[in-house]
Write a protein that holds these residues in place. Structure first.
Motif, short mmCIF file in Angstrom:
data_model
loop_
_atom_site.label_atom_id
_atom_site.label_comp_id
_atom_site.label_asym_id
_atom_site.label_seq_id
_atom_site.Cartn_x
_atom_site.Cartn_y
_atom_site.Cartn_z
N LEU A 53 -8.32 -10.35 -45.56
CA LEU A 53 -9.16 -9.60 -46.36
C LEU A 53 -10.14 -10.71 -47.28
O LEU A 53 -11.16 -10.22 -47.76
N PRO A 106 -14.14 -1.23 -49.04
CA PRO A 106 -14.36 -1.33 -47.51
C PRO A 106 -15.13 -0.23 -47.01
O PRO A 106 -15.12 0.78 -47.22
N GLN A 119 -7.02 -1.80 -46.92
CA GLN A 119 -8.27 -1.01 -47.08
C GLN A 119 -8.30 0.22 -47.28
O GLN A 119 -8.76 0.94 -48.16
N LEU A 126 -13.43 -8.51 -48.86
CA LEU A 126 -13.30 -7.41 -49.83
C LEU A 126 -12.25 -7.31 -50.70
O LEU A 126 -12.11 -6.59 -51.56
#
Length: 245
Positions: free
Chosen positions: A62, A82, A24, A67
């Protein structure tokens, strides 16, 4: 302590959660926008100084959080930047009361039902075509858990986005990703394929999405409600099967 002594200390193994956080941060530091492709698994493992198995587990985390998305035969792509979101609050509520998961799934049903009803009324032909394309991508992802989950999330989000209400979309995606994380926890932690996504079962799961698209294209509200409700019942069964021991 000298530099040589520090180098002799054993390196603390990174957890998948640590690596997910680093990915992220990498997305933010590199200013990667939605749709940007992440480096290959080998290159990203080198950048983050982690093992490839740990990296793969971090990517799974993720993917479930929505994301990043995995595209079969193509790689891993950023889906959104993120940031803190409503999902954190929803996730915390579920963590505090795992028995409430079916209540959360009911909320997901109500949100998606409202979404498809409004999409039937407000959705453009281009938006409906995007939902149809998402179904094709879902069909093509059968047998690949990471790609299938990314395609499934994109499919349902595309329906709700066509309702043209950003608040509804945000709430739906927060609820949906929290449920997906619960449903696929064993896959995130261990890489084991859920029973309902094994090759012998995946086609049947994918098939429950076709009536949703058919109803949306026909702009048939009653058929849409029934199709979404049927999907809800199947998801409820999966959530029950995912209940921690």
């Amino acid at each position: 302590m000298s530099g040589s002594q520090a180098e002799d200390l054993p390196r603390v193994p990174q957890t998948a959660e640590d690596v997910a956080t680093q990915i992220q941060s990498f997305i933010i530091s590199q200013d990667l926008s939605e749709g940007a492709r992440l480096p290959s698994e080998r290159d990203l493992a080198g950048i983050l100084s982690t093992s490839r198995p740990t990296l793969r587990q971090a990517i799974r985390i993720l993917v479930v959080k929505g994301l990043v998305e995995s595209r079969r035969g193509s790689g891993t792509y950023v889906t959104r930047r993120p940031q803190e979101s409503l999902a954190a609050s929803v996730h915390l509520m579920l963590d505090l009361d795992l028995e409430s998961v079916q209540h959360l799934n009911d909320l997901r049903l109500w949100l998606e039902t409202m979404g498809i009803v409004q999409a039937i009324e407000r959705g453009t032909e281009a938006e409906i075509a995007e939902v149809e394309e998402s179904l094709e991508r879902l069909n093509d992802s059968t047998g690949n858990v990471s790609a299938w989950m990314s395609a499934d999330t994109h499919f349902h989000s595309a329906i709700v986005r066509a309702a043209h209400n950003p608040y509804l979309t945000s709430i739906f995606e927060s609820v949906h990703t929290t449920l997906i994380e619960y449903e696929y926890k064993s896959w995130m932690d261990e890489g084991t394929v859920p029973r309902w996504l094994r090759k012998t079962e995946a086609a049947a799961v994918t098939a429950i999405h076709q009536p949703i698209v058919t109803a949306l294209k026909a702009r048939d509200e009653e058929a849409a409600r029934i199709a979404v409700l049927h999907h809800h019942y199947v998801m409820a069964q999966h959530l029950s099967a995912s209940r921690p021991a």
